[in-house]
Scaffold this motif. Sequence first.
Motif, PDB file in Angstrom:
ATOM      1  N   LEU A 127      34.120  42.270  33.376  1.00  0.00           N
ATOM      2  CA  LEU A 127      33.409  41.784  34.635  1.00  0.00           C
ATOM      3  C   LEU A 127      31.652  42.007  34.481  1.00  0.00           C
ATOM      4  N   LEU A 128      31.581  43.157  33.765  1.00  0.00           N
ATOM      5  CA  LEU A 128      30.237  43.603  33.705  1.00  0.00           C
ATOM      6  C   LEU A 128      29.648  42.907  32.502  1.00  0.00           C
ATOM      7  N   ARG A 129      30.382  42.555  31.380  1.00  0.00           N
ATOM      8  CA  ARG A 129      29.538  42.120  30.300  1.00  0.00           C
ATOM      9  C   ARG A 129      29.949  40.625  30.202  1.00  0.00           C
ATOM     10  N   SER A 130      30.365  39.967  31.081  1.00  0.00           N
ATOM     11  CA  SER A 130      30.616  38.617  31.043  1.00  0.00           C
ATOM     12  C   SER A 130      29.866  37.780  32.163  1.00  0.00           C
ATOM     13  N   PRO A 131      29.160  36.701  31.863  1.00  0.00           N
ATOM     14  CA  PRO A 131      28.534  35.879  32.942  1.00  0.00           C
ATOM     15  C   PRO A 131      29.574  35.636  34.151  1.00  0.00           C
ATOM     16  N   PRO A 132      29.231  36.041  35.098  1.00  0.00           N
ATOM     17  CA  PRO A 132      30.311  36.089  36.342  1.00  0.00           C
ATOM     18  C   PRO A 132      30.917  34.495  36.485  1.00  0.00           C
ATOM     19  N   HIS A 133      30.109  33.576  36.285  1.00  0.00           N
ATOM     20  CA  HIS A 133      30.886  32.309  36.706  1.00  0.00           C
ATOM     21  C   HIS A 133      31.632  31.868  35.609  1.00  0.00           C
ATOM     22  N   LEU A 134      31.761  32.478  34.381  1.00  0.00           N
ATOM     23  CA  LEU A 134      32.779  32.254  33.227  1.00  0.00           C
ATOM     24  C   LEU A 134      33.918  32.936  33.445  1.00  0.00           C
ATOM     25  N   ILE A 135      34.084  33.866  34.302  1.00  0.00           N
ATOM     26  CA  ILE A 135      35.455  34.658  34.533  1.00  0.00           C
ATOM     27  C   ILE A 135      36.016  34.191  36.003  1.00  0.00           C
ATOM     28  N   GLN A 136      37.064  33.278  35.654  1.00  0.00           N
ATOM     29  CA  GLN A 136      37.560  32.761  36.739  1.00  0.00           C
ATOM     30  C   GLN A 136      38.662  33.746  37.585  1.00  0.00           C
ATOM     31  N   GLU A 137      39.222  34.522  36.833  1.00  0.00           N
ATOM     32  CA  GLU A 137      40.003  35.656  37.517  1.00  0.00           C
ATOM     33  C   GLU A 137      40.471  36.504  36.215  1.00  0.00           C
ATOM     34  N   ILE A 138      40.842  37.584  36.583  1.00  0.00           N
ATOM     35  CA  ILE A 138      41.613  38.481  35.650  1.00  0.00           C
ATOM     36  C   ILE A 138      43.035  38.832  36.229  1.00  0.00           C
ATOM     37  N   ILE A 139      43.866  38.379  35.591  1.00  0.00           N
ATOM     38  CA  ILE A 139      45.399  38.307  35.752  1.00  0.00           C
ATOM     39  C   ILE A 139      46.056  39.613  35.238  1.00  0.00           C
ATOM     40  N   LEU A 140      46.503  40.525  35.871  1.00  0.00           N
ATOM     41  CA  LEU A 140      47.058  41.756  35.562  1.00  0.00           C
ATOM     42  C   LEU A 140      48.266  41.625  35.310  1.00  0.00           C
ATOM     43  N   VAL A 141      49.279  41.641  34.422  1.00  0.00           N
ATOM     44  CA  VAL A 141      50.707  41.482  34.554  1.00  0.00           C
ATOM     45  C   VAL A 141      51.368  42.790  34.042  1.00  0.00           C
ATOM     46  N   ASP A 142      51.868  43.721  35.256  1.00  0.00           N
ATOM     47  CA  ASP A 142      52.492  44.918  35.089  1.00  0.00           C
ATOM     48  C   ASP A 142      53.859  44.673  34.631  1.00  0.00           C
ATOM     49  N   ASP A 143      54.014  45.098  33.373  1.00  0.00           N
ATOM     50  CA  ASP A 143      55.674  44.928  32.884  1.00  0.00           C
ATOM     51  C   ASP A 143      56.378  46.161  33.255  1.00  0.00           C
ATOM     52  N   TYR A 144      56.628  46.053  34.770  1.00  0.00           N
ATOM     53  CA  TYR A 144      57.509  47.121  35.300  1.00  0.00           C
ATOM     54  C   TYR A 144      57.302  48.369  34.784  1.00  0.00           C
ATOM     55  N   SER A 145      55.872  49.000  35.177  1.00  0.00           N
ATOM     56  CA  SER A 145      55.111  50.291  35.124  1.00  0.00           C
ATOM     57  C   SER A 145      56.242  51.226  36.101  1.00  0.00           C
ATOM     58  N   ASP A 146      56.065  52.615  35.683  1.00  0.00           N
ATOM     59  CA  ASP A 146      56.890  53.547  36.656  1.00  0.00           C
ATOM     60  C   ASP A 146      56.111  53.698  38.092  1.00  0.00           C
ATOM     61  N   LYS A 147      54.862  53.380  38.007  1.00  0.00           N
ATOM     62  CA  LYS A 147      54.387  53.516  39.238  1.00  0.00           C
ATOM     63  C   LYS A 147      53.573  52.161  39.374  1.00  0.00           C
ATOM     64  N   PRO A 148      54.046  51.427  40.612  1.00  0.00           N
ATOM     65  CA  PRO A 148      53.382  50.096  40.803  1.00  0.00           C
ATOM     66  C   PRO A 148      52.127  50.267  41.384  1.00  0.00           C
ATOM     67  N   ASP A 149      51.646  51.422  41.791  1.00  0.00           N
ATOM     68  CA  ASP A 149      50.188  51.410  42.327  1.00  0.00           C
ATOM     69  C   ASP A 149      49.165  51.414  41.103  1.00  0.00           C
ATOM     70  N   ASP A 150      49.405  51.559  39.829  1.00  0.00           N
ATOM     71  CA  ASP A 150      48.636  51.588  38.813  1.00  0.00           C
ATOM     72  C   ASP A 150      48.012  50.154  38.709  1.00  0.00           C
ATOM     73  N   GLY A 151      48.735  49.241  39.144  1.00  0.00           N
ATOM     74  CA  GLY A 151      47.959  47.714  39.379  1.00  0.00           C
ATOM     75  C   GLY A 151      47.678  47.375  40.695  1.00  0.00           C
ATOM     76  N   LEU A 152      48.626  47.786  41.637  1.00  0.00           N
ATOM     77  CA  LEU A 152      48.100  47.455  43.040  1.00  0.00           C
ATOM     78  C   LEU A 152      46.835  47.704  43.527  1.00  0.00           C
ATOM     79  N   GLU A 153      46.356  48.911  43.238  1.00  0.00           N
ATOM     80  CA  GLU A 153      45.085  49.521  43.659  1.00  0.00           C
ATOM     81  C   GLU A 153      43.989  48.592  43.056  1.00  0.00           C
ATOM     82  N   LEU A 154      44.221  47.932  41.810  1.00  0.00           N
ATOM     83  CA  LEU A 154      43.208  47.244  41.319  1.00  0.00           C
ATOM     84  C   LEU A 154      43.134  46.120  41.807  1.00  0.00           C
ATOM     85  N   ALA A 155      44.036  45.542  42.609  1.00  0.00           N
ATOM     86  CA  ALA A 155      43.967  44.086  43.056  1.00  0.00           C
ATOM     87  C   ALA A 155      42.772  44.004  44.231  1.00  0.00           C
TER      88      ALA A 155
END
Length: 539
Positions: A127-155
Amino acid sequence: MRRNTKILLTIAVLWISGVGYYMYRYSNKNNVVGGTSTKLDIHSWLRAHERSYIDKTKVSPGGDAYSRNKFNQVESDKLKCTRDIPDTRNQLCKTHTWKEDLLPTSVIITFHNEARSTLLRTITSVLLRSPPHLIQEIILVDDYSDKPDDGLELAQIQKVKILRNERREGLMRSRVKGADAATAPILTFLDSHCECNQHWLEPMLERVMEDRTRVVCPIIDVINMDNFQYVGASADLRGGFDWNLVFKWDYMTANQRNARRSDPIAPIRTPMIAGGLFMIDKSWFDELGKYDMMMDVWGGENLEISFRVWQCQGSLEIIPCSRVGHVFRKQHPYTFPGGSGNVFTRNTRRAAEVWMDEYKEYYYAAVPSARNVPFGNIQSRLELRKKLSCKPFAWYLEHVYPELRIPDKKDVAFGALQQGTLCMDTLGHFADGTVGVYECHGSGGNQEWALTKDKSIRHSDLCLTVVNQNPGELLKLHGCQEKNTKQKWEKLDNNRLQFMGSSLCIDSKVHKEKGLTLETCDSSSLSQVWKFTLNNLKH
């Protein structure tokens, strides 16, 4: 009147419930989490949550800093996610002007029990080293981590979306899930322990937009797994492999390096990509068959997609002006169902069976144990190859990777040199090192040898060398030299390997004490019998 009012109220309640249900379903399609109402920009989120997010999974005092992730989590957790890293690009990159009409990309990051600090630092650097208009989205795919909050908090960070698998799917299926949910025309895949450098994005986007069949990747800098120091990688490397189909970095030849002196930041054609970090046009990714969804967990997918891109009218490039750091570790922190060796071999065998034609026999010669690992049904991948009118593997070897030594052309015998249950082994030694024997593991590597037509016994670019021509003398590994008479061997009919012009043979009788030695040839000695796994090659 009262009756009509009740009816209207009932309708209103049902309508509101329906809208609410629709919005819930829409926002959670494919288990996507991340609405827009409460999201914060990355700077605001870091000020409010960075330290508390990381500290929730910090290593307890006296705990093992390496146990969870196989890198030093304590050192990683100390670092700010906005830390400065050295700009490792060539000076010409820093003055280059990139096109302004570039298309945006969806960045897809899969993770399983990743350290929170490295995952957050990856996102922050995007996010900080890319021109903002060139990042449409960051899609995190949590492959069934033990703690769902690892990804949920970043949403709760702007542009970040989280998808969570309902069971462990592995890298390939998780990446396809992220790609299917992506809304940008270009996909960028990253590992979950990276740091993007300055202007990493624009050079790759420019190349993909010029030709949708290009698959491009950055130069991958090294983030030290112990102290997290960021170190620039050489720009003279390309991806390659040996016949055991394990990825390696190849230095460009002298001629290739000389040809680049006039334009050192030109794209580098590479036979193979490491696989963790690359960019591809979304429509081309779909047309090309995405990933082999029958591959499991991790391993071999970079081999398969590299063969497929090249053989099916695409190309692979490393872009020198794009730099992304990656934490390289010595072992995996997660488990593989059935064992990591079997999973990697199964995946690799699928790639070999679909794409390598008759050349797969050299893989099986280098890794004979692979024949015992079931690889599943490959019919759909064979049909894909036919549908795309892909080229034969012989074309790939001739036009893309001519540097790979083909045993059929240069060798008399190839594979492991067996002596009962033991095999000749470098034991991890390099130039001027001794050679020994070790239990045959059938995985190539240190046990992969070739008897060449010019009479050398070769392991990669090292040859078995006689230092002193006397019985009992140790054999050494030295750089191969075609005219070096101390590297010439004859394979006798009784499976002895005789030093040319002498009556001395390779012997293992004192391997435990010293290593392999030269001894007087003895037709009754079992310690002088050596058999290649692939003999009498066509030539």
